[in-house]
Design a protein around this motif. Structure first.
Motif, PDB file in Angstrom:
ATOM      1  N   ALA A 110       0.796  -1.228   0.000  1.00 20.13           N
ATOM      2  CA  ALA A 110       0.000   0.000   0.000  1.00 20.13           C
ATOM      3  C   ALA A 110       0.827   1.276   0.000  1.00 20.13           C
ATOM      4  O   ALA A 110       0.321   2.336  -0.376  1.00 20.13           O
ATOM      5  N   ALA A 111       2.088   1.221   0.413  1.00 20.79           N
ATOM      6  CA  ALA A 111       2.906   2.429   0.524  1.00 20.79           C
ATOM      7  C   ALA A 111       3.463   2.861  -0.831  1.00 20.79           C
ATOM      8  O   ALA A 111       3.675   2.043  -1.718  1.00 20.79           O
ATOM      9  N   ALA A 112       3.723   4.150  -0.953  1.00 25.49           N
ATOM     10  CA  ALA A 112       4.315   4.698  -2.175  1.00 25.49           C
ATOM     11  C   ALA A 112       5.821   4.879  -2.001  1.00 25.49           C
ATOM     12  O   ALA A 112       6.447   5.703  -2.658  1.00 25.49           O
ATOM     13  N   LEU A 113       6.418   4.103  -1.111  1.00 27.36           N
ATOM     14  CA  LEU A 113       7.854   4.121  -0.844  1.00 27.36           C
ATOM     15  C   LEU A 113       8.262   2.733  -0.381  1.00 27.36           C
ATOM     16  O   LEU A 113       7.571   2.119   0.435  1.00 27.36           O
ATOM     17  N   PHE A 114       9.376   2.223  -0.917  1.00 32.94           N
ATOM     18  CA  PHE A 114       9.880   0.929  -0.456  1.00 32.94           C
ATOM     19  C   PHE A 114      11.387   0.888  -0.638  1.00 32.94           C
ATOM     20  O   PHE A 114      11.962   1.664  -1.406  1.00 32.94           O
ATOM     21  N   SER A 115      12.036  -0.010   0.088  1.00 28.02           N
ATOM     22  CA  SER A 115      13.480  -0.201   0.015  1.00 28.02           C
ATOM     23  C   SER A 115      13.781  -1.555  -0.592  1.00 28.02           C
ATOM     24  O   SER A 115      13.085  -2.531  -0.303  1.00 28.02           O
ATOM     25  N   GLU A 116      14.811  -1.588  -1.407  1.00 28.57           N
ATOM     26  CA  GLU A 116      15.268  -2.852  -1.999  1.00 28.57           C
ATOM     27  C   GLU A 116      16.674  -3.142  -1.522  1.00 28.57           C
ATOM     28  O   GLU A 116      17.504  -2.234  -1.419  1.00 28.57           O
ATOM     29  N   SER A 117      16.966  -4.409  -1.252  1.00 27.46           N
ATOM     30  CA  SER A 117      18.312  -4.829  -0.884  1.00 27.46           C
ATOM     31  C   SER A 117      18.629  -6.121  -1.621  1.00 27.46           C
ATOM     32  O   SER A 117      17.759  -6.713  -2.251  1.00 27.46           O
ATOM     33  N   GLY A 118      19.890  -6.543  -1.543  1.00 29.65           N
ATOM     34  CA  GLY A 118      20.293  -7.767  -2.224  1.00 29.65           C
ATOM     35  C   GLY A 118      20.444  -7.593  -3.729  1.00 29.65           C
ATOM     36  O   GLY A 118      20.431  -8.575  -4.471  1.00 29.65           O
ATOM     37  N   LEU A 119      20.610  -6.349  -4.179  1.00 24.85           N
ATOM     38  CA  LEU A 119      20.765  -6.076  -5.611  1.00 24.85           C
ATOM     39  C   LEU A 119      22.222  -6.231  -6.017  1.00 24.85           C
ATOM     40  O   LEU A 119      23.131  -6.217  -5.179  1.00 24.85           O
ATOM     41  N   ASP A 120      22.463  -6.362  -7.307  1.00 22.39           N
ATOM     42  CA  ASP A 120      23.820  -6.509  -7.826  1.00 22.39           C
ATOM     43  C   ASP A 120      24.495  -5.149  -7.964  1.00 22.39           C
ATOM     44  O   ASP A 120      23.870  -4.179  -8.403  1.00 22.39           O
ATOM     45  N   PRO A 121      25.800  -5.064  -7.612  1.00 20.79           N
ATOM     46  CA  PRO A 121      26.527  -3.796  -7.729  1.00 20.79           C
ATOM     47  C   PRO A 121      26.626  -3.311  -9.185  1.00 20.79           C
ATOM     48  O   PRO A 121      26.717  -4.118 -10.108  1.00 20.79           O
ATOM     49  N   GLY A 122      26.600  -1.996  -9.367  1.00 22.91           N
ATOM     50  CA  GLY A 122      26.804  -1.392 -10.676  1.00 22.91           C
ATOM     51  C   GLY A 122      25.792  -1.828 -11.720  1.00 22.91           C
ATOM     52  O   GLY A 122      26.118  -1.944 -12.897  1.00 22.91           O
ATOM     53  N   THR A 123      24.552  -2.053 -11.319  1.00 23.93           N
ATOM     54  CA  THR A 123      23.534  -2.568 -12.237  1.00 23.93           C
ATOM     55  C   THR A 123      22.411  -1.550 -12.406  1.00 23.93           C
ATOM     56  O   THR A 123      21.951  -0.956 -11.435  1.00 23.93           O
ATOM     57  N   GLU A 124      21.975  -1.382 -13.651  1.00 22.66           N
ATOM     58  CA  GLU A 124      20.848  -0.510 -13.954  1.00 22.66           C
ATOM     59  C   GLU A 124      19.565  -1.338 -13.876  1.00 22.66           C
ATOM     60  O   GLU A 124      19.446  -2.357 -14.545  1.00 22.66           O
ATOM     61  N   TYR A 125      18.630  -0.894 -13.059  1.00 21.59           N
ATOM     62  CA  TYR A 125      17.356  -1.576 -12.889  1.00 21.59           C
ATOM     63  C   TYR A 125      16.225  -0.726 -13.467  1.00 21.59           C
ATOM     64  O   TYR A 125      16.171   0.477 -13.248  1.00 21.59           O
ATOM     65  N   HIS A 126      15.329  -1.390 -14.187  1.00 18.71           N
ATOM     66  CA  HIS A 126      14.158  -0.733 -14.779  1.00 18.71           C
ATOM     67  C   HIS A 126      12.917  -1.192 -14.013  1.00 18.71           C
ATOM     68  O   HIS A 126      12.797  -2.371 -13.668  1.00 18.71           O
ATOM     69  N   TYR A 127      11.990  -0.268 -13.803  1.00 17.40           N
ATOM     70  CA  TYR A 127      10.799  -0.543 -12.993  1.00 17.40           C
ATOM     71  C   TYR A 127       9.529  -0.170 -13.747  1.00 17.40           C
ATOM     72  O   TYR A 127       9.530   0.752 -14.560  1.00 17.40           O
ATOM     73  N   ARG A 128       8.454  -0.901 -13.432  1.00 24.19           N
ATOM     74  CA  ARG A 128       7.087  -0.542 -13.856  1.00 24.19           C
ATOM     75  C   ARG A 128       6.205  -0.606 -12.612  1.00 24.19           C
ATOM     76  O   ARG A 128       6.264  -1.572 -11.850  1.00 24.19           O
ATOM     77  N   VAL A 129       5.388   0.428 -12.424  1.00 22.44           N
ATOM     78  CA  VAL A 129       4.533   0.526 -11.237  1.00 22.44           C
ATOM     79  C   VAL A 129       3.076   0.502 -11.684  1.00 22.44           C
ATOM     80  O   VAL A 129       2.643   1.358 -12.454  1.00 22.44           O
ATOM     81  N   PHE A 130       2.330  -0.492 -11.189  1.00 21.57           N
ATOM     82  CA  PHE A 130       0.911  -0.661 -11.506  1.00 21.57           C
ATOM     83  C   PHE A 130       0.081  -0.369 -10.251  1.00 21.57           C
ATOM     84  O   PHE A 130       0.343  -0.945  -9.187  1.00 21.57           O
ATOM     85  N   ALA A 131      -0.923   0.482 -10.363  1.00 16.33           N
ATOM     86  CA  ALA A 131      -1.874   0.697  -9.266  1.00 16.33           C
ATOM     87  C   ALA A 131      -2.876  -0.455  -9.266  1.00 16.33           C
ATOM     88  O   ALA A 131      -3.227  -0.981 -10.319  1.00 16.33           O
ATOM     89  N   PHE A 132      -3.325  -0.855  -8.060  1.00 13.71           N
ATOM     90  CA  PHE A 132      -4.370  -1.875  -7.993  1.00 13.71           C
ATOM     91  C   PHE A 132      -5.331  -1.585  -6.846  1.00 13.71           C
ATOM     92  O   PHE A 132      -5.000  -0.876  -5.903  1.00 13.71           O
ATOM     93  N   ASN A 133      -6.527  -2.150  -6.972  1.00 18.01           N
ATOM     94  CA  ASN A 133      -7.496  -2.184  -5.883  1.00 18.01           C
ATOM     95  C   ASN A 133      -7.664  -3.627  -5.469  1.00 18.01           C
ATOM     96  O   ASN A 133      -7.605  -4.538  -6.307  1.00 18.01           O
ATOM     97  N   GLN A 134      -7.857  -3.836  -4.172  1.00 21.61           N
ATOM     98  CA  GLN A 134      -7.977  -5.192  -3.621  1.00 21.61           C
ATOM     99  C   GLN A 134      -9.144  -5.248  -2.655  1.00 21.61           C
ATOM    100  O   GLN A 134      -9.383  -4.319  -1.890  1.00 21.61           O
ATOM    101  N   ASN A 135      -9.835  -6.371  -2.685  1.00 27.40           N
ATOM    102  CA  ASN A 135     -10.866  -6.689  -1.697  1.00 27.40           C
ATOM    103  C   ASN A 135     -10.750  -8.174  -1.434  1.00 27.40           C
ATOM    104  O   ASN A 135     -11.119  -8.991  -2.277  1.00 27.40           O
ATOM    105  N   GLY A 136     -10.163  -8.536  -0.295  1.00 25.63           N
ATOM    106  CA  GLY A 136      -9.930  -9.951   0.012  1.00 25.63           C
ATOM    107  C   GLY A 136      -8.969 -10.554  -0.994  1.00 25.63           C
ATOM    108  O   GLY A 136      -7.865 -10.053  -1.193  1.00 25.63           O
ATOM    109  N   SER A 137      -9.390 -11.603  -1.670  1.00 30.61           N
ATOM    110  CA  SER A 137      -8.526 -12.263  -2.657  1.00 30.61           C
ATOM    111  C   SER A 137      -8.744 -11.722  -4.075  1.00 30.61           C
ATOM    112  O   SER A 137      -8.200 -12.255  -5.030  1.00 30.61           O
ATOM    113  N   LEU A 138      -9.545 -10.668  -4.201  1.00 32.36           N
ATOM    114  CA  LEU A 138      -9.802 -10.074  -5.514  1.00 32.36           C
ATOM    115  C   LEU A 138      -8.874  -8.894  -5.749  1.00 32.36           C
ATOM    116  O   LEU A 138      -8.732  -8.025  -4.887  1.00 32.36           O
ATOM    117  N   PHE A 139      -8.236  -8.866  -6.922  1.00 29.22           N
ATOM    118  CA  PHE A 139      -7.324  -7.790  -7.298  1.00 29.22           C
ATOM    119  C   PHE A 139      -7.730  -7.263  -8.668  1.00 29.22           C
ATOM    120  O   PHE A 139      -7.999  -8.045  -9.580  1.00 29.22           O
TER     121      PHE A 139
END
Length: 176
Positions: A110-139
């Motif tokens: 639910a947060a709009a901020l997160f931390s990542e660890s365990g990544l490889d040194p000197g590596t370029e990472y590409h991201y895609r962010v999808f918004a979702f709504n959830q109710n129980g097991s429905l997404f």
């Protein structure tokens, strides 16, 4: 139109003959059925991808939440190229989950901020962010124009200091 989300509606369908005020309905054994409306898909995606607090194996990612705020965000990561993964409705994804094409779930929550660890040194990472709504097991994922961003980890630290230094051709104003 005008129905409520996640509501089961029941229907009875009657056959009739005629038109106007001269109708004749068959009232025994109507066709019956029901249908449940779906979970609402978020109207828009987050904006303004940012990354900071870089190290050789970690970084922080944040973005600006859309309005109205969705239940959560699914963030997909791929090293060296843009991810192509598209989430599937009513499917839950977990942080660190492996996806096809060497892609990974960097974050689901639910947060709009997160931390990542365990990544490889000197590596370029590409991201895609999808918004979702959830109710129980429905997404319900908004898969139209997800937010994209790129961030790189720092190169790794050297493992040792040089052990010897030699100078040659020392002159009055230069050293080789």
């Amino acid at each position: 139109n005008g129905l409520s989300e996640l509501t089961n509606y029941y229907y009875r369908i009657y056959a009739f003959n005629g038109s106007g005020n001269k109708l004749n309905y068959l009232t025994n054994a109507p066709l019956e059925g029901n249908a449940t409306t779906l979970l609402t898909t978020p109207d828009s995606q987050p904006t303004l991808f940012m990354a900071n607090n870089f190290s050789s194996s970690s970084l922080d990612v944040s973005f600006t939440a859309p309005s109205p705020t969705p239940t959560g965000y699914l963030v997909v990561r791929k090293a060296a190229a843009a991810p192509s993964f598209v989430p599937v409705a009513n499917t839950s994804y977990s942080n660190g989950q492996s996806l096809p094409n060497d892609e990974w779930v960097a974050y689901s929550g639910a947060a709009a901020l997160f931390s990542e660890s365990g990544l490889d040194p000197g590596t370029e990472y590409h991201y895609r962010v999808f918004a979702f709504n959830q109710n129980g097991s429905l997404f319900s994922y908004n898969v139209v124009s997800p937010l994209s961003g790129v961030a790189s980890t720092l190169v790794g630290e050297p493992t040792s200091q040089p052990s010897d230094v030699m100078f040659g051709n020392i002159g009055a104003t230069s050293v080789d």
